[in-house]
Design a protein around this motif. Sequence first.
Motif, PDB file in Angstrom:
ATOM      1  N   THR A 247      57.964 126.015  27.966  1.00 40.16           N
ATOM      2  CA  THR A 247      56.942 125.052  27.564  1.00 40.16           C
ATOM      3  C   THR A 247      57.030 123.807  28.433  1.00 40.16           C
ATOM      4  N   LEU A 248      55.941 123.054  28.415  1.00 35.61           N
ATOM      5  CA  LEU A 248      55.814 121.826  29.171  1.00 35.61           C
ATOM      6  C   LEU A 248      55.174 120.793  28.255  1.00 35.61           C
ATOM      7  N   GLU A 249      55.633 119.558  28.336  1.00 36.77           N
ATOM      8  CA  GLU A 249      55.025 118.473  27.577  1.00 36.77           C
ATOM      9  C   GLU A 249      54.608 117.389  28.555  1.00 36.77           C
ATOM     10  N   VAL A 250      53.409 116.826  28.363  1.00 38.85           N
ATOM     11  CA  VAL A 250      52.897 115.724  29.164  1.00 38.85           C
ATOM     12  C   VAL A 250      53.056 114.460  28.331  1.00 38.85           C
ATOM     13  N   GLN A 251      53.569 113.384  28.939  1.00 40.92           N
ATOM     14  CA  GLN A 251      53.851 112.152  28.196  1.00 40.92           C
ATOM     15  C   GLN A 251      53.314 110.932  28.937  1.00 40.92           C
ATOM     16  N   LEU A 252      52.778 109.979  28.166  1.00 40.78           N
ATOM     17  CA  LEU A 252      52.450 108.653  28.670  1.00 40.78           C
ATOM     18  C   LEU A 252      53.479 107.732  28.040  1.00 40.78           C
ATOM     19  N   VAL A 253      54.286 107.095  28.877  1.00 43.39           N
ATOM     20  CA  VAL A 253      55.407 106.290  28.385  1.00 43.39           C
ATOM     21  C   VAL A 253      55.424 104.935  29.073  1.00 43.39           C
ATOM     22  N   SER A 254      56.211 104.029  28.529  1.00 42.29           N
ATOM     23  CA  SER A 254      56.466 102.761  29.219  1.00 42.29           C
ATOM     24  C   SER A 254      57.963 102.506  29.218  1.00 42.29           C
ATOM     25  N   ASP A 255      58.391 101.707  30.187  1.00 43.75           N
ATOM     26  CA  ASP A 255      59.808 101.388  30.334  1.00 43.75           C
ATOM     27  C   ASP A 255      59.906  99.964  30.875  1.00 43.75           C
ATOM     28  N   ASP A 256      61.076  99.361  30.751  1.00 39.95           N
ATOM     29  CA  ASP A 256      61.265  97.998  31.255  1.00 39.95           C
ATOM     30  C   ASP A 256      61.534  97.975  32.757  1.00 39.95           C
ATOM     31  N   SER A 257      61.618  99.158  33.365  1.00 38.78           N
ATOM     32  CA  SER A 257      61.878  99.277  34.793  1.00 38.78           C
ATOM     33  C   SER A 257      60.816 100.165  35.433  1.00 38.78           C
ATOM     34  N   ALA A 258      60.418  99.856  36.666  1.00 36.32           N
ATOM     35  CA  ALA A 258      59.436 100.684  37.373  1.00 36.32           C
ATOM     36  C   ALA A 258      59.987 102.080  37.640  1.00 36.32           C
ATOM     37  N   SER A 259      61.309 102.217  37.687  1.00 34.55           N
ATOM     38  CA  SER A 259      61.915 103.545  37.830  1.00 34.55           C
ATOM     39  C   SER A 259      62.110 104.105  36.423  1.00 34.55           C
ATOM     40  N   ILE A 260      61.040 104.590  35.863  1.00 31.60           N
ATOM     41  CA  ILE A 260      60.999 105.058  34.469  1.00 31.60           C
ATOM     42  C   ILE A 260      62.075 106.123  34.245  1.00 31.60           C
ATOM     43  N   ALA A 261      62.748 106.022  33.104  1.00 30.59           N
ATOM     44  CA  ALA A 261      63.865 106.914  32.772  1.00 30.59           C
ATOM     45  C   ALA A 261      63.442 108.380  32.772  1.00 30.59           C
ATOM     46  N   THR A 262      64.359 109.247  33.219  1.00 29.28           N
ATOM     47  CA  THR A 262      64.078 110.679  33.285  1.00 29.28           C
ATOM     48  C   THR A 262      64.758 111.474  32.184  1.00 29.28           C
ATOM     49  N   GLY A 263      65.657 110.845  31.445  1.00 28.53           N
ATOM     50  CA  GLY A 263      66.347 111.557  30.371  1.00 28.53           C
ATOM     51  C   GLY A 263      65.414 111.815  29.206  1.00 28.53           C
ATOM     52  N   ILE A 264      65.657 112.911  28.479  1.00 27.77           N
ATOM     53  CA  ILE A 264      64.791 113.209  27.333  1.00 27.77           C
ATOM     54  C   ILE A 264      65.473 112.937  26.003  1.00 27.77           C
ATOM     55  N   LEU A 265      66.772 112.771  25.994  1.00 25.86           N
ATOM     56  CA  LEU A 265      67.491 112.454  24.760  1.00 25.86           C
ATOM     57  C   LEU A 265      68.129 111.089  24.899  1.00 25.86           C
ATOM     58  N   GLY A 266      67.899 110.225  23.944  1.00 29.29           N
ATOM     59  CA  GLY A 266      68.502 108.906  23.961  1.00 29.29           C
ATOM     60  C   GLY A 266      67.991 108.026  25.082  1.00 29.29           C
ATOM     61  N   THR A 267      66.815 108.341  25.612  1.00 27.34           N
ATOM     62  CA  THR A 267      66.261 107.567  26.715  1.00 27.34           C
ATOM     63  C   THR A 267      65.630 106.280  26.201  1.00 27.34           C
ATOM     64  N   SER A 268      65.456 105.322  27.087  1.00 24.22           N
ATOM     65  CA  SER A 268      64.971 104.007  26.684  1.00 24.22           C
ATOM     66  C   SER A 268      63.457 103.864  26.778  1.00 24.22           C
ATOM     67  N   VAL A 269      62.714 104.920  27.061  1.00 27.74           N
ATOM     68  CA  VAL A 269      61.265 104.792  27.192  1.00 27.74           C
ATOM     69  C   VAL A 269      60.605 104.632  25.827  1.00 27.74           C
ATOM     70  N   THR A 270      59.420 104.039  25.846  1.00 28.39           N
ATOM     71  CA  THR A 270      58.578 103.955  24.658  1.00 28.39           C
ATOM     72  C   THR A 270      57.463 104.978  24.835  1.00 28.39           C
ATOM     73  N   TYR A 271      57.297 105.869  23.851  1.00 30.34           N
ATOM     74  CA  TYR A 271      56.276 106.907  23.924  1.00 30.34           C
ATOM     75  C   TYR A 271      54.953 106.370  23.390  1.00 30.34           C
ATOM     76  N   HIS A 272      53.865 106.611  24.143  1.00 29.90           N
ATOM     77  CA  HIS A 272      52.528 106.209  23.709  1.00 29.90           C
ATOM     78  C   HIS A 272      51.660 107.420  23.417  1.00 29.90           C
ATOM     79  N   VAL A 273      51.787 108.462  24.233  1.00 26.78           N
ATOM     80  CA  VAL A 273      51.049 109.707  24.044  1.00 26.78           C
ATOM     81  C   VAL A 273      51.980 110.856  24.415  1.00 26.78           C
ATOM     82  N   ARG A 274      52.018 111.875  23.549  1.00 29.39           N
ATOM     83  CA  ARG A 274      52.782 113.090  23.851  1.00 29.39           C
ATOM     84  C   ARG A 274      51.884 114.281  23.543  1.00 29.39           C
ATOM     85  N   SER A 275      51.750 115.168  24.502  1.00 34.51           N
ATOM     86  CA  SER A 275      50.896 116.337  24.312  1.00 34.51           C
ATOM     87  C   SER A 275      51.590 117.345  23.402  1.00 34.51           C
TER      88      SER A 275
END
Length: 164
Positions: free
Chosen positions: A62-90
């Motif tokens: 499976t694949l999931e598409v996400q619209l996220v925000s982060d405090d850094s332009a190098s948005i986090a790549t981790g999926i568990l315990g990551t610091s991103v804020t989720y706005h949209v998840r498919s």
Amino acid sequence: MVMLDKLAEFGDAAAAAATAGTALVLPNQIDLGSTGLNFGNGEPIYFVCAVSTAIVAAGDGTLEVQLVSDDSASIATGILGTSVTYHVRSPLITTANNSTSNPAGKILYVGAVPYLAASGTAVGNAERYLGARLVAAAQNISSGNVDCYLTTDPAIYKAYANAI
């Protein structure tokens, strides 16, 4: 493809090759601290992700598409315990080791972006940098490309058979 402008594009034929269990961040981000925070000029904004070159995985997954925000332009790549804020998840999108399950031209996801209100250098509940990610689960995505962007008019039309 209808877009707000070139700067509202997260990926144009961006490589979708992703390792299972990590998030692939698409190449472009939007700095919400410098945009003037006038998203959509009062109109709803939509997040769209479409296949530009067929997506092929190492196997069924499976694949999931996400619209996220982060405090850094190098948005986090981790999926568990990551610091991103989720706005949209498919919803989860099925992947396979062939080019027929996600061919070129297929719309992977279209969804309204929740209202983002101005709040200092961030936007509402968003962190400063807005970006798109692809998350492969169970199987690596071995090839393919996507177009992901923001728009006020997703121009999604599907013809249905006349049932008369």
